[in-house]
Design a protein around this motif. Structure first.
Motif, PDB file in Angstrom:
ATOM      1  N   LEU A 158     -25.502  29.534  44.077  1.00 36.02           N
ATOM      2  CA  LEU A 158     -24.518  28.500  43.794  1.00 36.02           C
ATOM      3  C   LEU A 158     -24.179  28.487  42.307  1.00 36.02           C
ATOM      4  O   LEU A 158     -25.061  28.532  41.459  1.00 36.02           O
ATOM      5  CB  LEU A 158     -25.072  27.127  44.194  1.00 36.02           C
ATOM      6  N   GLY A 159     -22.904  28.425  41.980  1.00 41.64           N
ATOM      7  CA  GLY A 159     -22.531  28.415  40.578  1.00 41.64           C
ATOM      8  C   GLY A 159     -21.044  28.562  40.385  1.00 41.64           C
ATOM      9  O   GLY A 159     -20.246  28.175  41.238  1.00 41.64           O
ATOM     10  N   ALA A 160     -20.673  29.140  39.237  1.00 42.87           N
ATOM     11  CA  ALA A 160     -19.266  29.279  38.871  1.00 42.87           C
ATOM     12  C   ALA A 160     -19.029  30.638  38.245  1.00 42.87           C
ATOM     13  O   ALA A 160     -19.884  31.157  37.517  1.00 42.87           O
ATOM     14  CB  ALA A 160     -18.845  28.166  37.902  1.00 42.87           C
ATOM     15  N   LEU A 161     -17.893  31.207  38.539  1.00 43.75           N
ATOM     16  CA  LEU A 161     -17.456  32.442  37.909  1.00 43.75           C
ATOM     17  C   LEU A 161     -16.449  32.079  36.822  1.00 43.75           C
ATOM     18  O   LEU A 161     -15.373  31.551  37.112  1.00 43.75           O
ATOM     19  CB  LEU A 161     -16.817  33.376  38.939  1.00 43.75           C
ATOM     20  N   VAL A 162     -16.806  32.320  35.570  1.00 46.97           N
ATOM     21  CA  VAL A 162     -15.941  32.008  34.429  1.00 46.97           C
ATOM     22  C   VAL A 162     -15.321  33.319  33.947  1.00 46.97           C
ATOM     23  O   VAL A 162     -16.026  34.173  33.401  1.00 46.97           O
ATOM     24  CB  VAL A 162     -16.719  31.321  33.295  1.00 46.97           C
ATOM     25  N   TRP A 163     -14.023  33.473  34.164  1.00 48.79           N
ATOM     26  CA  TRP A 163     -13.322  34.695  33.757  1.00 48.79           C
ATOM     27  C   TRP A 163     -12.591  34.420  32.445  1.00 48.79           C
ATOM     28  O   TRP A 163     -11.789  33.494  32.360  1.00 48.79           O
ATOM     29  CB  TRP A 163     -12.336  35.137  34.828  1.00 48.79           C
ATOM     30  N   VAL A 164     -12.871  35.229  31.423  1.00 53.88           N
ATOM     31  CA  VAL A 164     -12.314  35.026  30.089  1.00 53.88           C
ATOM     32  C   VAL A 164     -11.180  36.021  29.864  1.00 53.88           C
ATOM     33  O   VAL A 164     -11.360  37.230  30.010  1.00 53.88           O
ATOM     34  CB  VAL A 164     -13.394  35.186  29.006  1.00 53.88           C
ATOM     35  N   ILE A 165      -9.996  35.508  29.504  1.00 54.57           N
ATOM     36  CA  ILE A 165      -8.818  36.325  29.229  1.00 54.57           C
ATOM     37  C   ILE A 165      -8.435  36.148  27.762  1.00 54.57           C
ATOM     38  O   ILE A 165      -8.298  35.017  27.280  1.00 54.57           O
ATOM     39  CB  ILE A 165      -7.633  35.927  30.129  1.00 54.57           C
ATOM     40  N   ASP A 166      -8.285  37.251  27.050  1.00 56.95           N
ATOM     41  CA  ASP A 166      -7.860  37.218  25.656  1.00 56.95           C
ATOM     42  C   ASP A 166      -6.356  36.969  25.606  1.00 56.95           C
ATOM     43  O   ASP A 166      -5.550  37.839  25.958  1.00 56.95           O
ATOM     44  CB  ASP A 166      -8.209  38.542  24.972  1.00 56.95           C
ATOM     45  N   ALA A 167      -5.958  35.777  25.164  1.00 50.94           N
ATOM     46  CA  ALA A 167      -4.544  35.421  25.138  1.00 50.94           C
ATOM     47  C   ALA A 167      -3.781  36.151  24.041  1.00 50.94           C
ATOM     48  O   ALA A 167      -2.543  36.178  24.070  1.00 50.94           O
ATOM     49  CB  ALA A 167      -4.385  33.903  24.962  1.00 50.94           C
ATOM     50  N   GLN A 168      -4.482  36.740  23.075  1.00 51.26           N
ATOM     51  CA  GLN A 168      -3.806  37.439  21.982  1.00 51.26           C
ATOM     52  C   GLN A 168      -3.635  38.926  22.268  1.00 51.26           C
ATOM     53  O   GLN A 168      -3.117  39.654  21.433  1.00 51.26           O
ATOM     54  CB  GLN A 168      -4.602  37.253  20.688  1.00 51.26           C
ATOM     55  N   ASP A 169      -4.052  39.376  23.431  1.00 60.39           N
ATOM     56  CA  ASP A 169      -3.972  40.789  23.794  1.00 60.39           C
ATOM     57  C   ASP A 169      -3.163  40.924  25.080  1.00 60.39           C
ATOM     58  O   ASP A 169      -2.787  39.924  25.709  1.00 60.39           O
ATOM     59  CB  ASP A 169      -5.379  41.362  23.981  1.00 60.39           C
ATOM     60  N   ASP A 170      -2.895  42.164  25.490  1.00 58.43           N
ATOM     61  CA  ASP A 170      -2.217  42.410  26.754  1.00 58.43           C
ATOM     62  C   ASP A 170      -3.161  42.020  27.886  1.00 58.43           C
ATOM     63  O   ASP A 170      -4.222  42.621  28.060  1.00 58.43           O
ATOM     64  CB  ASP A 170      -1.820  43.883  26.861  1.00 58.43           C
ATOM     65  N   TYR A 171      -2.792  41.016  28.652  1.00 56.58           N
ATOM     66  CA  TYR A 171      -3.697  40.453  29.631  1.00 56.58           C
ATOM     67  C   TYR A 171      -3.413  40.902  31.063  1.00 56.58           C
ATOM     68  O   TYR A 171      -4.043  40.416  32.005  1.00 56.58           O
ATOM     69  CB  TYR A 171      -3.639  38.919  29.584  1.00 56.58           C
ATOM     70  N   MET A 172      -2.490  41.824  31.282  1.00 59.24           N
ATOM     71  CA  MET A 172      -2.149  42.215  32.642  1.00 59.24           C
ATOM     72  C   MET A 172      -3.311  42.932  33.340  1.00 59.24           C
ATOM     73  O   MET A 172      -3.561  42.713  34.523  1.00 59.24           O
ATOM     74  CB  MET A 172      -0.901  43.094  32.635  1.00 59.24           C
ATOM     75  N   GLU A 173      -4.029  43.796  32.613  1.00 58.21           N
ATOM     76  CA  GLU A 173      -5.174  44.470  33.221  1.00 58.21           C
ATOM     77  C   GLU A 173      -6.256  43.467  33.588  1.00 58.21           C
ATOM     78  O   GLU A 173      -6.884  43.566  34.651  1.00 58.21           O
ATOM     79  CB  GLU A 173      -5.733  45.518  32.268  1.00 58.21           C
ATOM     80  N   SER A 174      -6.470  42.499  32.726  1.00 58.52           N
ATOM     81  CA  SER A 174      -7.473  41.477  33.012  1.00 58.52           C
ATOM     82  C   SER A 174      -7.077  40.653  34.227  1.00 58.52           C
ATOM     83  O   SER A 174      -7.927  40.325  35.074  1.00 58.52           O
ATOM     84  CB  SER A 174      -7.651  40.566  31.789  1.00 58.52           C
ATOM     85  N   VAL A 175      -5.796  40.310  34.346  1.00 56.57           N
ATOM     86  CA  VAL A 175      -5.318  39.546  35.494  1.00 56.57           C
ATOM     87  C   VAL A 175      -5.496  40.342  36.782  1.00 56.57           C
ATOM     88  O   VAL A 175      -5.901  39.804  37.824  1.00 56.57           O
ATOM     89  CB  VAL A 175      -3.841  39.146  35.286  1.00 56.57           C
ATOM     90  N   THR A 176      -5.220  41.643  36.730  1.00 56.78           N
ATOM     91  CA  THR A 176      -5.375  42.488  37.915  1.00 56.78           C
ATOM     92  C   THR A 176      -6.826  42.528  38.383  1.00 56.78           C
ATOM     93  O   THR A 176      -7.123  42.381  39.576  1.00 56.78           O
ATOM     94  CB  THR A 176      -4.875  43.909  37.620  1.00 56.78           C
ATOM     95  N   ARG A 177      -7.750  42.716  37.444  1.00 60.30           N
ATOM     96  CA  ARG A 177      -9.171  42.749  37.808  1.00 60.30           C
ATOM     97  C   ARG A 177      -9.644  41.376  38.282  1.00 60.30           C
ATOM     98  O   ARG A 177     -10.486  41.283  39.178  1.00 60.30           O
ATOM     99  CB  ARG A 177     -10.003  43.206  36.621  1.00 60.30           C
TER     100      ARG A 177
END
Length: 401
Positions: free
Chosen positions: A141-160
């Motif tokens: 039981l818990g939480a998945l915290v996904w961190v996205i760098d807003a100052q970089d290209d975030y499309m790859e991070s969004v896809t993953r």
């Protein structure tokens, strides 16, 4: 009419194994692509009937750790280790510039009002491959915290992220999905809002196309250089606390009877607030209360020592209590509940100084109720996890008007 025979074939492609149906392709439907890990889970879990409409639950014979787990994930250099160091290890934000990239899973146990674990994953970690045990990672039981760098290209991070959400929601639907849109301190207000809306829209559209309408994903704008990351983690932790509504009702009752404008129940170690009254959160008020905790902690480390010749005169309170009146007659009132938690309240009533004794008495009554709730709730959850039930007396506490 001759029966149509459906041909299926396996195609190995890198770490993934794809199943293609000739009939599906002829009908113009996109082929179903699943990772070998997902296929292995389907084979091992003895999935129930797909028409039941119930989410697939992963089963394991491994004993689960009772501690809730926070999983910090995201691409490399997105700021995961910096967030963990600032929030849970009190590292100054400027010193995080010298942190090295994480090369393996960092597992930290946080011992506070609630013992929980923080797992920091390397950005290059392919946890959806067949060589990794998803039950070991997501089974608690818990939480998945996904961190996205807003100052970089975030499309790859969004896809993953979307790929991870689809897997987690299918097999482990009880895990909370939290998205930190991080490093927003270097963005203008307008660009920050546009980036936030764009990321939310892209994630929502892709999940909707995959069949997940209104997926339970929550988004936060964060930075380690202000209190936004503490505010975000407060919201994440609160979802893991049993009887949160009971705590909020207790704080509401206390605030209404004492005339508090805003009250927070802080974890002293991390300065995360685990509960507050239901009034809207004012960030300036939250920052003021958080800074006051630092002041009290620093003063306590300097002056709260036991002199061998000092003798207590009368009964002494074991918990710290302090208040300060600001230039605009606003009072900040702090009272320690136990060695982990403290209640910090903002009072804008100029007459509060004259009713200080009554406020202290009500806060002590709240302290008794809080300790009753926490001791019984956590002990009961622990006992139930071990297959036993506990019984305890019911305590009623009344606040003085």
């Amino acid at each position: 009419m001759a029966a149509l025979r459906c041909k299926c074939r396996w195609i190995e492609h890198g770490p993934e194994r794809h199943l293609f149906s000739d009939t599906v392709i002829l009908q113009g439907v996109a082929p179903a692509i699943k990772t070998s890990c997902e296929l292995r889970l389907e084979e091992l879990l003895q999935v129930a009937s797909p028409t039941s409409g119930q989410p697939v639950q992963a089963k394991s014979n491994k004993p689960h750790d009772f501690k809730p787990r926070l999983l910090l994930m995201g691409l490399r250099r997105s700021g995961k280790s910096s967030i963990a160091s600032v929030v849970f290890h009190k590292m100054p934000p400027n010193e995080t510039l010298f942190l090295e990239s994480t090369t393996r899973i960092q597992k930290d146990s946080v011992h506070s009002f609630m013992d929980f674990q923080v797992w920091d994953f390397p950005g290059q970690f392919e946890y959806l491959e067949s060589s990794f045990d998803l039950e070991e990672i997501f089974g608690s039981l818990g939480a998945l915290v996904w961190v996205i760098d807003a100052q970089d290209d975030y499309m790859e991070s969004v896809t993953r992220l979307n790929r991870t959400i689809l897997t987690v929601q299918q097999y482990y639907p009880n895990i909370n999905i939290e998205v930190f849109i991080h490093k927003v301190d270097g963005l203008s207000d307008e660009f920050r809002a546009d980036t936030f809306q764009d990321i939310v829209q892209v994630i929502s559209d892709e999940l909707s196309d995959a069949g997940y309408e209104n997926a339970p994903v929550h988004y936060y704008l964060t930075s380690i250089y202000d209190y936004s990351v503490f505010e975000a983690f407060s919201k994440v932790i609160q979802k893991l606390i049993p009887n949160l509504s009971t705590l909020e009702n207790l704080i509401n009752t206390l605030s209404n009877n004492c005339g508090f404008e805003k009250s927070y129940l802080f974890d002293v170690l991390s300065k995360i607030y685990i509960a507050s009254d239901t009034r809207p959160v004012d960030m300036s008020c939250y920052e003021m209360c958080s800074d006051y905790i630092d002041v009290i902690v620093d003063i306590s480390e300097l002056y709260s020592w036991d002199h061998p010749d000092r003798q207590a005169k009368g009964e002494q309170n074991q918990e710290a209590e302090s208040h300060v009146v600001l230039h605009d007659e606003t009072m900040i009132h702090l009272m320690e509940m136990n060695k982990y938690l403290c209640l910090v309240s903002v009072i804008r009533n100029p007459e509060a100084k004259e009713k200080k004794g009554l406020i202290d008495m009500n806060c002590r009554t709240f302290q008794q109720a809080l300790n009753d709730v926490f001791s019984r709730s956590w002990e009961q959850d622990q006992e139930q996890a071990e297959g036993r039930q506990i019984e305890g007396p019911t305590t009623t506490n009344h606040l003085t008007l």
